[in-house]
Design an enzyme around this catalytic site. Structure first.
Site, PDB file in Angstrom:
ATOM      1  N   LYS A  22       2.566  10.520   3.522  1.00  8.30           N
ATOM      2  CA  LYS A  22       1.427  10.516   2.589  1.00  8.30           C
ATOM      3  C   LYS A  22       1.068   9.083   2.199  1.00  8.30           C
ATOM      4  CE  LYS A  22       2.105  11.187  -1.981  1.00  8.30           C
ATOM      5  NZ  LYS A  22       1.512  10.094  -2.775  1.00  8.30           N
ATOM      6  N   ASN A  23       2.091   8.289   1.880  1.00 11.05           N
ATOM      7  CA  ASN A  23       1.810   6.946   1.379  1.00 11.05           C
ATOM      8  C   ASN A  23       1.320   5.985   2.451  1.00 11.05           C
ATOM      9  OD1 ASN A  23       2.492   7.882  -1.099  1.00 11.05           O
ATOM     10  ND2 ASN A  23       4.376   6.696  -1.330  1.00 11.05           N
ATOM     11  N   ARG A  92      -4.439   9.470  -7.914  1.00  7.84           N
ATOM     12  CA  ARG A  92      -4.091   8.230  -8.634  1.00  7.84           C
ATOM     13  C   ARG A  92      -4.255   7.000  -7.753  1.00  7.84           C
ATOM     14  NH1 ARG A  92      -4.258  10.363 -13.603  1.00  7.84           N
ATOM     15  NH2 ARG A  92      -2.918  12.183 -13.713  1.00  7.84           N
ATOM     16  N   CYS A 116      -0.828   7.975 -15.898  1.00  3.56           N
ATOM     17  CA  CYS A 116      -0.445   9.126 -15.105  1.00  3.56           C
ATOM     18  C   CYS A 116       0.932   9.602 -15.494  1.00  3.56           C
ATOM     19  CB  CYS A 116      -0.490   8.797 -13.624  1.00  3.56           C
ATOM     20  SG  CYS A 116       0.921   7.894 -13.102  1.00  3.56           S
ATOM     21  N   ARG A 121      -0.302   2.996 -15.340  1.00  4.20           N
ATOM     22  CA  ARG A 121      -0.221   2.311 -14.040  1.00  4.20           C
ATOM     23  C   ARG A 121      -1.258   1.198 -14.041  1.00  4.20           C
ATOM     24  NH1 ARG A 121       0.902   6.824  -9.328  1.00  4.20           N
ATOM     25  NH2 ARG A 121       2.634   5.724  -8.427  1.00  4.20           N
ATOM     26  N   PRO A 122      -0.884   0.034 -14.571  1.00  2.13           N
ATOM     27  CA  PRO A 122      -1.850  -1.055 -14.659  1.00  2.13           C
ATOM     28  C   PRO A 122      -2.269  -1.559 -13.276  1.00  2.13           C
ATOM     29  CG  PRO A 122       0.319  -1.774 -15.446  1.00  2.13           C
ATOM     30  CD  PRO A 122       0.447  -0.334 -15.052  1.00  2.13           C
ATOM     31  N   ILE A 123      -3.449  -2.164 -13.213  1.00  4.16           N
ATOM     32  CA  ILE A 123      -3.928  -2.719 -11.936  1.00  4.16           C
ATOM     33  C   ILE A 123      -4.251  -4.207 -12.085  1.00  4.16           C
ATOM     34  CG2 ILE A 123      -4.752  -0.568 -10.887  1.00  4.16           C
ATOM     35  CD1 ILE A 123      -7.598  -1.428 -11.866  1.00  4.16           C
ATOM     36  N   ASP A 124      -3.608  -4.837 -13.071  1.00  2.00           N
ATOM     37  CA  ASP A 124      -3.885  -6.256 -13.326  1.00  2.00           C
ATOM     38  C   ASP A 124      -3.646  -7.131 -12.107  1.00  2.00           C
ATOM     39  OD1 ASP A 124      -1.240  -5.327 -13.877  1.00  2.00           O
ATOM     40  OD2 ASP A 124      -0.724  -7.289 -14.700  1.00  2.00           O
ATOM     41  N   ASP A 308      10.924   6.821  -5.344  1.00  2.00           N
ATOM     42  CA  ASP A 308      10.415   8.159  -5.025  1.00  2.00           C
ATOM     43  C   ASP A 308      11.536   9.132  -4.651  1.00  2.00           C
ATOM     44  OD1 ASP A 308       7.869   7.364  -5.553  1.00  2.00           O
ATOM     45  OD2 ASP A 308       7.217   7.200  -3.474  1.00  2.00           O
ATOM     46  N   ILE A 330      11.485   0.736 -11.453  1.00  2.00           N
ATOM     47  CA  ILE A 330      10.106   0.564 -10.992  1.00  2.00           C
ATOM     48  C   ILE A 330       9.097   1.136 -11.989  1.00  2.00           C
ATOM     49  CG2 ILE A 330       8.487   0.928  -9.070  1.00  2.00           C
ATOM     50  CD1 ILE A 330      10.939  -0.709  -8.225  1.00  2.00           C
ATOM     51  N   ARG A 400       0.663  17.922  -3.643  1.00  2.00           N
ATOM     52  CA  ARG A 400       0.088  16.592  -3.386  1.00  2.00           C
ATOM     53  C   ARG A 400       0.860  15.856  -2.289  1.00  2.00           C
ATOM     54  NH1 ARG A 400       1.043  13.328  -7.921  1.00  2.00           N
ATOM     55  NH2 ARG A 400       0.452  11.769  -6.403  1.00  2.00           N
TER      56      ARG A 400
HETATM   57  C1  UD1 Z   1       3.320   3.177  -4.535  1.00  2.00           C
HETATM   58  C2  UD1 Z   1       3.554   4.572  -4.006  1.00  2.00           C
HETATM   59  C3  UD1 Z   1       4.481   5.344  -4.927  1.00  2.00           C
HETATM   60  C4  UD1 Z   1       5.775   4.550  -5.151  1.00  2.00           C
HETATM   61  C5  UD1 Z   1       5.476   3.120  -5.587  1.00  2.00           C
HETATM   62  C6  UD1 Z   1       6.717   2.250  -5.662  1.00  2.00           C
HETATM   63  C7  UD1 Z   1       1.543   5.139  -2.791  1.00  2.00           C
HETATM   64  C8  UD1 Z   1       0.320   5.967  -2.713  1.00  2.00           C
HETATM   65  N1  UD1 Z   1       2.294   5.260  -3.903  1.00  2.00           N
HETATM   66  O1  UD1 Z   1       2.680   3.312  -5.796  1.00  2.00           O
HETATM   67  O2  UD1 Z   1       4.784   6.592  -4.346  1.00  2.00           O
HETATM   68  O3  UD1 Z   1       6.521   5.186  -6.163  1.00  2.00           O
HETATM   69  O4  UD1 Z   1       4.564   2.497  -4.656  1.00  2.00           O
HETATM   70  O5  UD1 Z   1       7.383   2.248  -4.439  1.00  2.00           O
HETATM   71  O6  UD1 Z   1       1.874   4.409  -1.868  1.00  2.00           O
HETATM   72  N2  UD1 Z   1       2.233  -2.705 -11.552  1.00  2.00           N
HETATM   73  C9  UD1 Z   1       1.669  -3.524 -12.515  1.00  2.00           C
HETATM   74  N3  UD1 Z   1       0.445  -4.094 -12.253  1.00  2.00           N
HETATM   75  C10 UD1 Z   1      -0.226  -3.867 -11.075  1.00  2.00           C
HETATM   76  C11 UD1 Z   1       0.358  -3.034 -10.106  1.00  2.00           C
HETATM   77  C12 UD1 Z   1       1.598  -2.472 -10.362  1.00  2.00           C
HETATM   78  O7  UD1 Z   1       2.236  -3.742 -13.570  1.00  2.00           O
HETATM   79  O8  UD1 Z   1      -1.323  -4.420 -10.910  1.00  2.00           O
HETATM   80  C13 UD1 Z   1       3.552  -2.094 -11.810  1.00  2.00           C
HETATM   81  C14 UD1 Z   1       3.477  -0.552 -11.883  1.00  2.00           C
HETATM   82  O9  UD1 Z   1       3.093  -0.121 -13.174  1.00  2.00           O
HETATM   83  C15 UD1 Z   1       4.881  -0.146 -11.543  1.00  2.00           C
HETATM   84  C16 UD1 Z   1       5.301  -1.218 -10.525  1.00  2.00           C
HETATM   85  O10 UD1 Z   1       4.406  -2.321 -10.696  1.00  2.00           O
HETATM   86  O11 UD1 Z   1       5.700  -0.235 -12.682  1.00  2.00           O
HETATM   87  C17 UD1 Z   1       5.266  -0.742  -9.089  1.00  2.00           C
HETATM   88  O12 UD1 Z   1       3.983  -0.284  -8.773  1.00  2.00           O
HETATM   89  P1  UD1 Z   1       3.376  -0.297  -7.306  1.00  2.00           P
HETATM   90  O13 UD1 Z   1       4.362  -0.860  -6.346  1.00  2.00           O
HETATM   91  O14 UD1 Z   1       2.041  -0.922  -7.387  1.00  2.00           O
HETATM   92  O15 UD1 Z   1       3.236   1.276  -7.024  1.00  2.00           O
HETATM   93  P2  UD1 Z   1       1.977   2.032  -6.466  1.00  2.00           P
HETATM   94  O16 UD1 Z   1       1.312   1.242  -5.406  1.00  2.00           O
HETATM   95  O17 UD1 Z   1       1.160   2.551  -7.597  1.00  2.00           O
END
Ligand code: UD1
Length: 419
Positions: A22-23, A92, A116, A121-124, A308, A330, A400
């Site tokens: 999926k990922n 998400r 979520c 889940r920040p995107i900064d 995961d 994480i 999902r």
């Molecule tokens: C992806 C996977 C998810 C997996 C995760 C960690 C997909 C669709 N999802 O999620 O299954 O659990 O990787 O292996 O591939 N963070 C920030 N700011 C940001 C981005 C991330 O603070 O801009 C933080 C997140 O809140 C979290 C950590 O970084 O605490 C890891 O997030 P990230 O690696 O980005 O996970 P996803 O890509 O959302």
């Protein structure tokens, strides 16, 4: 609302072919936007998240169709660059369409993905990196409006504070058609990143270093479509292995990606299960009672123990001999399945990022609600290993990420129905 009814206590035995990841599928589907032509994806899992990604592609003008596990996506024409809030909320990880759309059209309007089930889940990091690549970003009423004045992103040197999977993917997606070279330091090393890069390379992209912390991308003016087979799902592998370890029995997983599953397997081996690997097969036979895992199970970015797989292993260790300790590094809120496992007789204490699991002799069936994708899978595992019947509601979370889980369980001899 559908639910699963499970009668626990049966040992499981059989062979299971693993579904595609999926990922990997989601970012690769987003990446087809960059190819300006037709791409054929094999081993595309039939999951609600995959269909949500297809709806996003169709809504912006692509033509996306499925035949079993093959998806054909024609992205020759893009009609719009705005993705509705409703579509963004369906999944998400829809945020990865941002980098792809910017790479294709130089602009996009998306929404902030809401908080979520795993916490905010920040995107900064995504936004800061794209900003460095020349993207003007404004937020207005929950909408993120992105525009590149020149129409084409420019290569940049980006150092991530944390190896975020999603941020690494968004940067790659924007960089493959950018003007010049992009370097990502402290990039995520997850196998799904390599799969995305494998697809993009087949479309003509120039990427080096995926799977390592430093990825270098030389932007190309245009990419083309291709035919690609998506890697198998290492988290689904971890789930069925934990299931058979917990319920007792033996399983052969075929179509497995063995080296990518190794960080999980090396921990599972400590429970006393016999595990053998060859090319693309993983065999597991569980002994009489699982042993607790002695060393602390710390979730870490790849090649560490995957977050995961934390919930599914916890479900198996809930009835192991001895105490196991998890440390979730994480996500902030990733123990929401613990309450359901406790309702089934588990002894789990959550203290911030640590969960202490004291193995019980046996779990018992209960009525529980899936809290999130992997947490829901953990409840299925606990229910199958428990004595008596369980009902699991809100199984939309499980759908999902798992293709027809009840069929797989029945194939192994378990009793699980969807009603
Ligand atoms: C992806 C996977 C998810 C997996 C995760 C960690 C997909 C669709 N999802 O999620 O299954 O659990 O990787 O292996 O591939 N963070 C920030 N700011 C940001 C981005 C991330 O603070 O801009 C933080 C997140 O809140 C979290 C950590 O970084 O605490 C890891 O997030 P990230 O690696 O980005 O996970 P996803 O890509 O959302």
């Amino acid at each position: 609302m559908q639910k699963f009814i499970i009668e626990g206590g049966k040992s499981l035995r059989g062979e299971l072919p693993l579904q595609g990841s999926k990922n990997s599928s989601l970012p690769i589907m987003a990446a087809t936007l960059l190819s300006c032509g037709e791409s054929t994806l094999h081993s595309c899992p039939q999951l609600t998240d995959v269909y949500a990604a297809a709806r996003i592609l169709n809504c912006v003008g692509c033509k996306c169709s499925f035949s079993g596990n093959t998806a054909v996506i024609d992205s020759a024409v893009i009609e719009k660059t705005e993705i509705s809030e409703q579509l963004m909320r369906e999944m998400r990880s829809s945020i990865i369409f941002m980098g792809a759309m910017l790479g294709r059209a130089g602009e996009c309007v998306v929404s902030v993905p809401g908080g979520c089930e795993l916490g905010p889940r920040p995107i900064d990091m995504h936004l800061a990196a794209l900003g460095k690549m020349g993207v003007d970003i404004h937020e207005s009423g929950g909408r993120i409006i992105c525009r590149i004045a020149s129409g084409r992103a420019k290569g940049a040197k980006i150092s991530l504070a944390f190896p975020s999977v999603g941020a690494t993917e968004n940067i790659i997606l924007c960089a493959v058609t950018a003007d010049g070279e992009t370097v990502i330091n402290n990039a995520a090393r997850e196998p799904e990143i390599c799969d995305l890069c494998g697809f993009l390379r087949k479309c003509g992209a120039e990427i080096k270093g995926d799977g390592e912390s430093r990825i270098v991308i030389k932007g190309k003016k245009q990419l083309h479509g291709c035919e690609y087979k998506i890697m198998s799902d290492r988290i689904v592998a971890a789930t069925y292995l934990s299931m058979v370890a917990a319920a007792k029995g033996e399983i052969i997983l075929t179509n497995a990606c063995v080296p990518e599953t190794e960080p999980f397997l090396s921990v599972l081996e400590q429970t006393g299960c016999s595990i053998y690997m060859s090319d693309n097969r993983i065999y597991l036979r569980s002994g009489s009672r699982l042993k607790a895992v002695r060393e602390r199970i710390r979730t870490m970015p790849h090649p560490g123990f995957p977050t995961d797989a934390q919930a599914v292993l916890m479900a198996a260790l809930a009835a192991a001999d001895g105490t196991s300790i998890f440390e979730e590094n994480i996500f902030d809120c990733r123990y929401r399945h613990a309450d359901a496992l406790i309702k089934m007789g588990a002894d789990i204490q959550v203290l911030g990022k640590v969960a202490v699991v004291k193995g019980r002799e046996k779990l018992h069936g209960a009525n529980v609600q899936a809290t999130d994708l992997r947490g829901g899978a953990a409840m299925v595992i606990a229910a199958l290993s428990a004595e008596g019947a369980s009902e699991i509601t809100r199984i939309c979370h499980i759908d999902r990420g798992y293709e027809k889980m009840e069929y797989a369980v029945r194939l192994l001899g378990g009793e699980m129905r969807r009603v």
